[in-house]
Design a protein around this motif. Structure first.
Motif, PDB file in Angstrom:
ATOM      1  N   UNK A  88       7.581  12.711 -12.598  1.00 41.61           N
ATOM      2  CA  UNK A  88       7.686  12.977 -11.161  1.00 41.61           C
ATOM      3  C   UNK A  88       6.557  12.311 -10.383  1.00 41.61           C
ATOM      4  N   UNK A  89       5.387  12.152 -11.004  1.00 46.80           N
ATOM      5  CA  UNK A  89       4.294  11.465 -10.310  1.00 46.80           C
ATOM      6  C   UNK A  89       4.685  10.028  -9.999  1.00 46.80           C
ATOM      7  N   UNK A  90       5.291   9.349 -10.967  1.00 45.36           N
ATOM      8  CA  UNK A  90       5.753   7.978 -10.734  1.00 45.36           C
ATOM      9  C   UNK A  90       6.782   7.939  -9.617  1.00 45.36           C
ATOM     10  N   UNK A  91       7.725   8.884  -9.632  1.00 41.72           N
ATOM     11  CA  UNK A  91       8.753   8.928  -8.590  1.00 41.72           C
ATOM     12  C   UNK A  91       8.123   9.093  -7.204  1.00 41.72           C
ATOM     13  N   UNK A  92       7.116   9.958  -7.120  1.00 43.12           N
ATOM     14  CA  UNK A  92       6.457  10.197  -5.829  1.00 43.12           C
ATOM     15  C   UNK A  92       5.734   8.945  -5.349  1.00 43.12           C
ATOM     16  N   UNK A  93       5.062   8.260  -6.267  1.00 38.32           N
ATOM     17  CA  UNK A  93       4.315   7.066  -5.881  1.00 38.32           C
ATOM     18  C   UNK A  93       5.250   5.938  -5.483  1.00 38.32           C
ATOM     19  N   UNK A  94       6.374   5.820  -6.169  1.00 40.48           N
ATOM     20  CA  UNK A  94       7.362   4.818  -5.776  1.00 40.48           C
ATOM     21  C   UNK A  94       7.903   5.125  -4.384  1.00 40.48           C
ATOM     22  N   UNK A  95       8.125   6.403  -4.103  1.00 39.69           N
ATOM     23  CA  UNK A  95       8.616   6.776  -2.781  1.00 39.69           C
ATOM     24  C   UNK A  95       7.566   6.499  -1.717  1.00 39.69           C
ATOM     25  N   UNK A  96       6.316   6.785  -2.040  1.00 38.48           N
ATOM     26  CA  UNK A  96       5.226   6.499  -1.106  1.00 38.48           C
ATOM     27  C   UNK A  96       5.207   5.020  -0.724  1.00 38.48           C
ATOM     28  N   UNK A  97       5.304   4.134  -1.724  1.00 40.75           N
ATOM     29  CA  UNK A  97       5.264   2.695  -1.449  1.00 40.75           C
ATOM     30  C   UNK A  97       6.504   2.233  -0.693  1.00 40.75           C
ATOM     31  N   UNK A  98       7.655   2.810  -1.051  1.00 37.67           N
ATOM     32  CA  UNK A  98       8.882   2.454  -0.358  1.00 37.67           C
ATOM     33  C   UNK A  98       8.796   2.821   1.122  1.00 37.67           C
ATOM     34  N   UNK A  99       8.248   3.986   1.413  1.00 33.29           N
ATOM     35  CA  UNK A  99       8.143   4.420   2.800  1.00 33.29           C
ATOM     36  C   UNK A  99       7.085   3.640   3.571  1.00 33.29           C
ATOM     37  N   UNK A 100       6.013   3.203   2.866  1.00 24.51           N
ATOM     38  CA  UNK A 100       5.016   2.354   3.524  1.00 24.51           C
ATOM     39  C   UNK A 100       5.665   1.047   3.980  1.00 24.51           C
ATOM     40  N   UNK A 101       6.506   0.464   3.116  1.00 22.71           N
ATOM     41  CA  UNK A 101       7.200  -0.766   3.500  1.00 22.71           C
ATOM     42  C   UNK A 101       8.197  -0.509   4.633  1.00 22.71           C
ATOM     43  N   UNK A 102       8.852   0.634   4.573  1.00 25.22           N
ATOM     44  CA  UNK A 102       9.852   0.964   5.594  1.00 25.22           C
ATOM     45  C   UNK A 102       9.215   1.211   6.953  1.00 25.22           C
ATOM     46  N   UNK A 103       8.036   1.825   6.961  1.00 31.23           N
ATOM     47  CA  UNK A 103       7.449   2.278   8.220  1.00 31.23           C
ATOM     48  C   UNK A 103       6.558   1.243   8.898  1.00 31.23           C
ATOM     49  N   UNK A 104       5.732   0.515   8.105  1.00 27.70           N
ATOM     50  CA  UNK A 104       4.762  -0.323   8.813  1.00 27.70           C
ATOM     51  C   UNK A 104       4.390  -1.634   8.132  1.00 27.70           C
ATOM     52  N   UNK A 105       4.641  -1.794   6.843  1.00 23.60           N
ATOM     53  CA  UNK A 105       4.245  -3.035   6.191  1.00 23.60           C
ATOM     54  C   UNK A 105       5.258  -4.135   6.470  1.00 23.60           C
ATOM     55  N   UNK A 106       4.784  -5.384   6.416  1.00 17.85           N
ATOM     56  CA  UNK A 106       5.641  -6.537   6.665  1.00 17.85           C
ATOM     57  C   UNK A 106       5.958  -7.252   5.350  1.00 17.85           C
ATOM     58  N   UNK A 107       7.107  -7.928   5.293  1.00 14.40           N
ATOM     59  CA  UNK A 107       7.477  -8.698   4.110  1.00 14.40           C
ATOM     60  C   UNK A 107       6.696 -10.002   4.007  1.00 14.40           C
ATOM     61  N   UNK A 108       6.097 -10.410   5.111  1.00 14.16           N
ATOM     62  CA  UNK A 108       5.228 -11.583   5.122  1.00 14.16           C
ATOM     63  C   UNK A 108       4.123 -11.336   6.130  1.00 14.16           C
ATOM     64  N   UNK A 109       3.066 -12.110   6.024  1.00 17.81           N
ATOM     65  CA  UNK A 109       1.930 -11.915   6.922  1.00 17.81           C
ATOM     66  C   UNK A 109       2.297 -12.436   8.311  1.00 17.81           C
ATOM     67  N   UNK A 110       2.240 -11.599   9.339  1.00 22.85           N
ATOM     68  CA  UNK A 110       2.577 -12.050  10.700  1.00 22.85           C
ATOM     69  C   UNK A 110       1.588 -13.113  11.186  1.00 22.85           C
ATOM     70  N   UNK A 111       2.028 -13.912  12.143  1.00 18.31           N
ATOM     71  CA  UNK A 111       1.202 -14.970  12.726  1.00 18.31           C
ATOM     72  C   UNK A 111       1.160 -14.776  14.241  1.00 18.31           C
ATOM     73  N   UNK A 112      -0.060 -14.764  14.791  1.00 16.70           N
ATOM     74  CA  UNK A 112      -0.248 -14.695  16.234  1.00 16.70           C
ATOM     75  C   UNK A 112      -0.605 -16.085  16.749  1.00 16.70           C
ATOM     76  N   UNK A 113      -0.019 -16.472  17.858  1.00 12.59           N
ATOM     77  CA  UNK A 113      -0.276 -17.800  18.425  1.00 12.59           C
ATOM     78  C   UNK A 113      -1.496 -17.819  19.331  1.00 12.59           C
ATOM     79  N   UNK A 114      -1.931 -16.651  19.780  1.00 11.81           N
ATOM     80  CA  UNK A 114      -3.125 -16.575  20.619  1.00 11.81           C
ATOM     81  C   UNK A 114      -4.000 -15.428  20.135  1.00 11.81           C
ATOM     82  N   UNK A 115      -5.277 -15.526  20.442  1.00 15.86           N
ATOM     83  CA  UNK A 115      -6.205 -14.459  20.076  1.00 15.86           C
ATOM     84  C   UNK A 115      -5.961 -13.271  21.005  1.00 15.86           C
ATOM     85  N   UNK A 116      -5.700 -12.092  20.458  1.00 16.66           N
ATOM     86  CA  UNK A 116      -5.450 -10.932  21.314  1.00 16.66           C
ATOM     87  C   UNK A 116      -6.744 -10.398  21.911  1.00 16.66           C
ATOM     88  N   UNK A 117      -6.620  -9.485  22.845  1.00 17.10           N
ATOM     89  CA  UNK A 117      -7.812  -8.808  23.357  1.00 17.10           C
ATOM     90  C   UNK A 117      -8.384  -7.919  22.258  1.00 17.10           C
TER      91      UNK A 117
END
Length: 383
Positions: free
Chosen positions: A75-104
């Motif tokens: 069950x620990x493995x299942x929980x950790x797999x779910x944690x990583x799956x939800x991290x990808x679903x919620x906020x991680x990107x499949x590739x590193x984003x690129x900004x064309x200008x320096x933000x504030x």
């Protein structure tokens, strides 16, 4: 927002169930029971929690007993797999984003630092005079007669596992002009050479060319409300590789010439990144082209990542198949924001020059969460 709440609830219920099994607890447990109260000091491993010690029953014990974190089970493995799956679903990107200008500074802190997400900023340092000035001829004129520290290895891997040891490079002092000669003719000398000393060598060893770049990244310093702890100058052979590791710094990596290739893994993947304990050692060239490995008894054992992300041995380290690496290339004039605690592996074009800025991370709830997951998956705490 509803999706976030649902994911958070599922993850907490899963971890709650696993911890109840680990501890044999039948009574109801609240999230507050798992608040970490101990102060965590940087660069030190905290004492494992009781839950972490008990979690060894949910971690595979098959294979090399020098591995700190074998593949989790049940069950620990299942929980950790779910944690990583939800991290990808919620906020991680499949590739590193690129900004064309320096933000504030405020935008950058809100969107990338607080979110602990890497991003490439195109043209972030294209205004540096170094971009046009730092030719071999110019560097010879400005700093050719300076004696500098150079890391030398037989295989390009400094600070990396080899033949059962964690092997550090042979450190040599030479004129920078001689180092440039080797960069121009890399086969003229045995060994692979890399200026890579991470002690703020740019400000300490190269003040003559500091004005060509900068002692800080001003908009990033403003975003964090602090100055960099260290500013490092990098230049080396195209065969030099930085093995996978993580740092306790917010890192702005600026490429001046050539390019850098990164393999990145988020902190949420910590359960899938295998560590092993190695006796420390250093390379020593005893005669031209012949290197030996000398054990460093004073340093003792070093915990280090034992897998090559470019050629992962999944039979030996099966947990790595659950990791989610992303790859990116950073070109001259561009900068990569590499957040604290992200695992990274680095290669480069030949004679690539870069300057990176380390800003000390905040030891906040993100660090607590990281150490909590680590304590659940490591069967032993490093000495």
């Amino acid at each position: 927002m509803a999706a976030f709440s649902s994911c958070r609830k599922r993850t907490w219920e899963c971890l709650h169930s696993a911890l109840r099994q680990l501890t044999g607890e039948r009574a109801e447990t609240t999230e507050d029971d798992f608040i970490i109260r101990k102060r965590v000091k940087k660069e030190n491993f905290s004492i494992m929690s009781d839950a972490g010690k008990l979690s060894s029953s949910f971690v595979s014990t098959v294979g090399d007993d020098s591995i700190y974190n074998p593949e989790p089970q049940g069950i620990l493995k299942d929980c950790l797999l779910q944690l990583c799956s939800e991290a990808r679903e919620l906020y991680l990107n499949n590739e590193v984003p690129i900004l064309d200008i320096v933000p504030t500074p405020l935008q950058f802190y809100r969107d990338w630092v607080a979110a602990n997400k890497p991003v490439i900023i195109k043209g972030a340092v294209k205004h540096w005079p170094a971009i046009k000035k730092w030719s071999f001829d110019y560097l010879r004129r400005k700093i050719g007669d300076k004696r500098v520290s150079v890391a030398v290895t037989p295989n390009g891997y400094a600070d990396a596992p080899n033949k059962g040891y964690f092997v550090m490079p042979e450190e040599r002092f030479m004129l920078f002009a001689d180092f440039l000669n080797i960069m121009e003719k890399p086969d003229s000398q045995p060994g692979i050479y890399y200026v890579q000393k991470q002690n703020s060598n740019f400000t300490e060893e190269f003040p003559e060319i500091l004005e060509d770049a900068s002692s800080e990244v001003s908009w990033f310093s403003e975003a964090l409300g602090k100055e960099p702890d260290a500013v490092n100058f990098w230049m080396g052979d195209g065969r030099a590789v930085t093995s996978m590791h993580k740092d306790h710094y917010e890192n702005i990596y600026c490429v001046v010439s050539g390019y850098k290739d990164f393999v990145l893994l988020p902190p949420s993947d910590v359960a899938w990144v295998p560590y092993k304990k190695y006796p420390a050692a250093t390379y020593k060239e005893v005669q031209p082209g012949e290197f030996i490995i000398q054990e460093d008894n004073e340093t003792g054992y070093v915990p280090w990542i034992c897998i090559d992300p470019l050629e992962p041995d999944l039979e030996k380290y099966p947990q790595y198949k659950h990791a989610s690496p992303v790859f990116c290339r950073v070109h001259a004039g561009d900068a990569l924001f590499l957040p604290s605690l992200w695992f990274h592996h680095v290669r480069q074009s030949h004679a690539c020059i870069a300057v990176n800025y380390w800003y000390d991370m905040e030891y906040d709830i993100r660090y607590n969460y990281y150490k909590f997951i680590q304590s659940l998956t490591w069967t032993e705490e490093p000495e």
